[in-house]
Design a protein around this motif. Structure first.
Motif: not given
Length: 262
Positions: A128-136, A253-255
């Motif tokens: 989730m933190a590596s993605a461009d955005e998150s939908i909850i 890279a973030k992942l």
């Protein structure tokens, strides 16, 4: 994008499937990946029996392209699998394997949707933190709201700047979605210094449950039902929202950094 919820049973996977189908109907190239590994239900909701699952990527000598199957609405998806004999964990070796294969997909699709497992795990938060955005996804139910807020709180720890959008599902009365969102927004601003965005809401529509029982996405089976109309509006709104996308290299890279520092 990563789509998640604080608890199970709030309609997250059903939302993801129908959202993906409507994106494709708008001419977008979409891939749906079920990341509830070992307990996935995307294939069940689609009424299909996958030949392979994402676990095969790590246990067999096959490419990620070989995992992609086509479901109803011509949606491309990768199954998460179910009934595994052991708990699946994303270690550094598996993360490297996924990253190497994932590079092959990023230039093929306009949108790659991660349907994350419900609740909070480190693996879920890494993606989730590596993605461009998150939908909850949440419902107006107090326990669902509390659990959704907990996901947002943990996610902010990993990446405070990540865009987070909310979808309120199973709304029974006018104004409920806005009231639910405002409660979460006030808490997020006060305690996390985090702005949220309301993407939209879906009504508590009996046609949705019947579509789940029939294993046919409701935007295909019941195109004129209230939930389908609400989904149409939500996708139109989403496509008009400017989103700052990171490069594929940034995501990977973030992942990698999250996994190696665990």
């Amino acid at each position: 994008m990563a789509i998640a919820s604080g608890k199970g049973g709030v309609g997250k996977s059903n939302f993801t499937i129908n959202f993906a189908i409507k994106l494709k109907e708008q001419g977008k190239k979409v891939l749906l990946i079920d990341f509830d590994i070992g307990m996935g239900n995307i294939d069940i909701l689609l009424g299909v029996v996958p030949q392979r699952t994402i676990v095969d990527l790590f246990t067999q000598s096959i490419t990620i392209e070989e995992l992609i199957e086509i479901g109803p609405g011509d949606i491309a998806y990768i199954s998460g699998g179910s009934g595994l004999s052991e708990i699946f964990n994303l270690n550094e070796e598996r993360s490297a394997c996924f990253s190497q294969q994932f590079k092959k997909l990023v230039h093929t699709y306009d949108f790659i949707l991660f349907d994350m497992g419900a609740g909070i795990t480190k693996d879920t938060l890494y993606f989730m933190a590596s993605a461009d955005e998150s939908i909850i996804i949440t419902t107006p139910e107090p326990t669902s709201i509390t659990d959704a807020y907990a996901v947002i709180k943990h996610l902010c720890y990993f990446d405070h700047g990540l865009p987070i959008q909310m979808v309120i599902n199973r709304v029974m009365a006018k104004g409920t979605a806005e009231d639910t969102f405002l409660r979460m927004q006030k808490a997020a601003i006060r305690f996390l210094n985090k702005e949220l965005t309301l993407l939209g809401s879906l009504p508590d529509d009996p046609k949705v449950m019947q579509s789940v029982l029939d294993q046919i996405p409701f935007v295909i089976k019941e195109q004129m039902c209230p939930a389908s109309k609400a989904m149409n509006r939500m996708v139109e709104k989403y496509l008009n929202i400017p989103v700052k996308t990171n490069s594929p290299a940034s995501f990977l890279a973030k992942l990698k950094s999250f996994v190696t520092e665990r």
